[in-house]
Design a protein around this motif. Sequence first.
Motif, mmCIF file in Angstrom:
data_model
loop_
_atom_site.group_PDB
_atom_site.id
_atom_site.type_symbol
_atom_site.label_atom_id
_atom_site.label_comp_id
_atom_site.label_asym_id
_atom_site.label_seq_id
_atom_site.Cartn_x
_atom_site.Cartn_y
_atom_site.Cartn_z
ATOM 1 N N ALA B 3 -41.599 39.192 0.018
ATOM 2 C CA ALA B 3 -40.645 38.420 0.824
ATOM 3 C C ALA B 3 -39.253 38.526 0.213
ATOM 4 C CB ALA B 3 -41.079 36.957 0.880
ATOM 5 N N LYS B 4 -38.265 38.635 1.060
ATOM 6 C CA LYS B 4 -36.882 38.709 0.600
ATOM 7 C C LYS B 4 -36.428 37.310 0.184
ATOM 8 C CE LYS B 4 -32.914 39.516 2.836
ATOM 9 N NZ LYS B 4 -32.312 39.622 4.111
ATOM 10 N N LYS B 5 -35.624 37.242 -0.859
ATOM 11 C CA LYS B 5 -35.094 35.930 -1.272
ATOM 12 C C LYS B 5 -34.143 35.409 -0.181
ATOM 13 C CE LYS B 5 -32.968 33.682 -5.265
ATOM 14 N NZ LYS B 5 -31.762 33.066 -4.733
ATOM 15 N N LEU B 6 -34.334 34.157 0.180
ATOM 16 C CA LEU B 6 -33.510 33.585 1.243
ATOM 17 C C LEU B 6 -32.106 33.271 0.728
ATOM 18 C CD1 LEU B 6 -36.013 30.968 2.660
ATOM 19 C CD2 LEU B 6 -35.153 32.970 3.886
ATOM 20 N N ASN B 7 -31.124 33.478 1.573
ATOM 21 C CA ASN B 7 -29.806 33.014 1.149
ATOM 22 C C ASN B 7 -29.691 31.511 1.451
ATOM 23 O OD1 ASN B 7 -28.872 32.549 3.780
ATOM 24 N ND2 ASN B 7 -28.069 34.636 3.967
ATOM 25 N N VAL B 8 -28.617 30.893 0.920
ATOM 26 C CA VAL B 8 -28.489 29.434 0.995
ATOM 27 C C VAL B 8 -28.495 28.941 2.434
ATOM 28 C CG1 VAL B 8 -26.995 27.492 0.400
ATOM 29 C CG2 VAL B 8 -27.245 29.367 -1.191
ATOM 30 N N LYS B 9 -27.802 29.671 3.307
ATOM 31 C CA LYS B 9 -27.690 29.218 4.698
ATOM 32 C C LYS B 9 -29.047 29.217 5.393
ATOM 33 C CE LYS B 9 -22.848 30.026 5.556
ATOM 34 N NZ LYS B 9 -21.790 30.971 5.805
ATOM 35 N N ASP B 10 -29.816 30.298 5.190
ATOM 36 C CA ASP B 10 -31.136 30.358 5.831
ATOM 37 C C ASP B 10 -32.066 29.290 5.273
ATOM 38 O OD1 ASP B 10 -30.383 32.405 7.423
ATOM 39 O OD2 ASP B 10 -31.101 33.984 6.063
ATOM 40 N N LYS B 11 -32.011 29.134 3.966
ATOM 41 C CA LYS B 11 -32.890 28.152 3.334
ATOM 42 C C LYS B 11 -32.564 26.751 3.861
ATOM 43 C CE LYS B 11 -32.888 26.956 -1.115
ATOM 44 N NZ LYS B 11 -32.953 27.053 -2.569
ATOM 45 N N TYR B 12 -31.268 26.468 3.998
ATOM 46 C CA TYR B 12 -30.860 25.151 4.494
ATOM 47 C C TYR B 12 -31.417 24.918 5.906
ATOM 48 C CZ TYR B 12 -28.030 21.237 6.013
ATOM 49 O OH TYR B 12 -27.631 20.019 6.516
ATOM 50 N N ARG B 13 -31.314 25.952 6.735
ATOM 51 C CA ARG B 13 -31.812 25.802 8.106
ATOM 52 C C ARG B 13 -33.322 25.539 8.107
ATOM 53 N NH1 ARG B 13 -34.042 29.415 10.874
ATOM 54 N NH2 ARG B 13 -33.224 31.124 9.621
ATOM 55 N N LEU B 14 -34.026 26.313 7.316
ATOM 56 C CA LEU B 14 -35.492 26.194 7.305
ATOM 57 C C LEU B 14 -35.951 24.855 6.739
ATOM 58 C CD1 LEU B 14 -36.395 29.799 6.149
ATOM 59 C CD2 LEU B 14 -37.005 28.764 8.340
ATOM 60 N N LEU B 15 -35.229 24.353 5.750
ATOM 61 C CA LEU B 15 -35.688 23.129 5.086
ATOM 62 C C LEU B 15 -35.047 21.860 5.643
ATOM 63 C CD1 LEU B 15 -36.074 24.307 1.384
ATOM 64 C CD2 LEU B 15 -37.859 23.828 3.054
ATOM 65 N N THR B 16 -34.263 21.992 6.705
ATOM 66 C CA THR B 16 -33.802 20.771 7.390
ATOM 67 C C THR B 16 -34.232 20.843 8.848
ATOM 68 O OG1 THR B 16 -31.627 21.750 7.774
ATOM 69 C CG2 THR B 16 -31.848 20.309 5.867
ATOM 70 N N ARG B 17 -33.514 21.621 9.649
ATOM 71 C CA ARG B 17 -33.823 21.731 11.080
ATOM 72 C C ARG B 17 -35.296 22.012 11.348
ATOM 73 N NH1 ARG B 17 -29.351 20.739 10.412
ATOM 74 N NH2 ARG B 17 -27.463 21.642 11.292
ATOM 75 N N ASP B 18 -35.835 22.957 10.585
ATOM 76 C CA ASP B 18 -37.200 23.385 10.878
ATOM 77 C C ASP B 18 -38.254 22.360 10.495
ATOM 78 O OD1 ASP B 18 -36.315 25.663 12.014
ATOM 79 O OD2 ASP B 18 -37.611 27.002 10.850
ATOM 80 N N LEU B 19 -37.831 21.297 9.830
ATOM 81 C CA LEU B 19 -38.789 20.231 9.524
ATOM 82 C C LEU B 19 -38.882 19.240 10.675
ATOM 83 C CD1 LEU B 19 -37.791 19.461 5.829
ATOM 84 C CD2 LEU B 19 -39.688 20.858 6.632
ATOM 85 N N ASP B 20 -37.984 19.361 11.629
ATOM 86 C CA ASP B 20 -37.938 18.412 12.745
ATOM 87 C C ASP B 20 -38.946 18.833 13.814
ATOM 88 O OD1 ASP B 20 -37.003 16.136 13.839
ATOM 89 O OD2 ASP B 20 -35.073 16.948 14.501
ATOM 90 N N TRP B 21 -39.206 17.934 14.744
ATOM 91 C CA TRP B 21 -40.119 18.280 15.833
ATOM 92 C C TRP B 21 -39.650 17.647 17.133
ATOM 93 C CZ3 TRP B 21 -41.318 14.907 11.868
ATOM 94 C CH2 TRP B 21 -41.543 13.579 12.227
ATOM 95 N N GLU B 22 -40.160 18.187 18.232
ATOM 96 C CA GLU B 22 -39.832 17.649 19.554
ATOM 97 C C GLU B 22 -40.769 16.481 19.867
ATOM 98 O OE1 GLU B 22 -37.364 18.636 21.612
ATOM 99 O OE2 GLU B 22 -36.750 19.941 19.959
ATOM 100 N N PHE B 23 -40.257 15.532 20.597
ATOM 101 C CA PHE B 23 -41.121 14.416 21.018
ATOM 102 C C PHE B 23 -41.733 14.780 22.370
ATOM 103 C CE2 PHE B 23 -38.745 12.689 17.686
ATOM 104 C CZ PHE B 23 -39.449 11.603 17.190
#
Lengths: 90, 501, 116
Positions: B3-23
């Motif tokens: 796996a390629k090391k994630l840059n800060v921007k991608d990591k931020y997206r994955l570990l904030t937005r991607d933790l959310d869910w739709e109701f």
Amino acid sequence: MARVQIAFQDNDESRYIVSAIEEDNPDSTIHYEPALIRIENEGSLQINKATVEAHMGREWDVQSIHVNLVTLTGNIDEDDDYFKLAWGGQ
Amino acid sequence: MQAKKLNVKDKYRLLTRDLDWEFSYEDRKEAFPYEEFEGIKITDWDKWEDPFRLTMDAYWKYQAEKEKKLYAIYDAFAQNNGHLNVSDARYVNALKVFLTAVSPAEFASSNGFAWAGRHYGGAGARVAAQMQSIDELRHYQTQIHAMSHYNKYFDGFEEFPHMHDRVWYMSVVKSFFDDCRSSGPFEYIVAVSFAFEYVLTNLLFVPFMSGAAYNGDMATVTFGFSAQSDEARHMTLGLEIIKFLLEQHEDNVPIVQEWIDKWLWRGYRILAVVAMMMDYMLPQKFMSWKEAWELYFEDAGGALFKDLERYGIKMPDFTETIKNEKDHISHQAWWVFYSHGHAAAFHTWTPTAEELDWLSEKYPDTFDQYYRPRLEAAAELEAKGERFYTAGLPQLCQTCQIPMFFTNVDEGKPTEIVYRESTYNDERFHFCSNECKHIFDREPEKYVHAWLPVHQIFQGNCGGGGLDEVMEYYRMGLGEMNLDYKGSPDEKRWKKWKGVA
Amino acid sequence: MPVKAIRPDYHGEHRDARANFGGAILVYIDWDFHRWFCTPKTFPLPPDMPFGALIEAVIPEGFGQHPQFSEIDWGSVEWTLDHEPFTPDMGRGIEEQGFGHKCILRFSTPGLTENI
């Protein structure tokens, strides 16, 4: 233009960061106060990963800036290879 | 495939937005019931961005590093009897103020961020508030650990949680956090992250902590800067939330402006205590309150508000008043505590001759005329064995709960008290300033049930009517934590350790 | 709107209503320009207390510590009640002459306005 400001704890690691800032922002003003180093610059101020690493002689993660950071003013723009403070619309 | 090391921007997206869910099967409005009543309109939570892009993994990593550094210093401080290296035992009284007044505020703030974070519909804001809640808890704990060493050697530390809910000056800080925690999640974050953290905490943590370093207090300067490194992130959050709210909808602008005005004022009022700590409680002087105010508020705050002009936000109208007050409030606040030294959990004193000269030099327009003669008269009385403790109880402001010591500096009458008042449901309410009156008038239902310590004493709710009974209720013990530094148990111990008569 | 709340019926009880002080009213008193006393002071007083008793007992208790206090000429003191000029009647009760719960009584002593 308004001044941006950043301050670090006065320690060995910070001294390399500060000398990198001095190199990349030649117009900045550096104040040595009890236990902290405060840097001011007109408009903006940029810290570059490459310059800090050259001064430290080792790898430096921009996010590790938090370890010695005391305070700052200005809008932040941070990425893998730089950390920038600026006033005004971006 | 590696796996390629994630840059800060991608990591931020994955570990904030991607933790959310739709109701999909629950009503989103029921999940976030506090999101609308304040009138704030959020059209797109995805526009929220943490400029530091800090994610939980990096957060734990760097916080752990900070803690290791901090506790190594605490150990060294304790092992080397660091308390003996401070400039003078009078200095320790500033720490008593800090632990009793500031540290419980850190705890209240932790509580507030946990609650507010729960109620934001956007994942980015939720993560940032969660980190801040943990930070504030960390500050509370590290401050207590730093003070626990002093607590072994000095009076005035041990009862701070008990005092927080009872003592007259602690009610000032308590009411600030009760007020913002009982507002909505957006007002809360504007109050704490923007008004307090962004605009004002530098004044608490930076020059005061430099002052602590100057006074030989390694433990305090270290927790102060360690906390302030979190504050740098909190300040960024404060600025970000303001920009986010203002960009979301134009209807948010007047609401946010009201909150900025209210909370900057409430925060500024609390800082009167910090003003006094800087000018009177640091035996080795470093920077005057006025100088710190000019650097960190007028200069840095001025640049900030200039930047916010493009959103239609303006500097609060009371800026002129606070400018006029900077020559006065540290002296006035010290006099409040000096003359009520019998009812404070720390010691007070009259400044030495050198300290008086320093104050004259730093406050050339006011000190010699208004404050020096009073302090010299007090010192004369002390010399005669008649140390002045004022009789009776002060009048308090209904909103900020501070004794009504603020004077009419706007009209050049620095010895005349400012009186403002409102009548609501046939009852009169008194205020120290236009702004405290305005805050009350906007939401009187919120302030009519303020727990004003003086009125509570007179209603018989604080142990009884006599000073001894109230001191017992406060757990101060007459002659231990309170009264003048001269003759105190603290002073006796200090002289013994230092081998002076 | 008297409060911004999640519940439209939010209401705060008046904690310092007159009824909560055991029959007393609160009177705030200040000796104008004498910042030896940092703030106006709060006194719970019986509403039928004669004004004369206020001068004889209450004011000396609250303000007698000032070095100039004994020099006050009570005949020439200027009074304001709720910031309006006021001429006290020594014999009558305070409520009868306009003192309400949480009123402000200020006195100034021309000639004795030194700054301590």
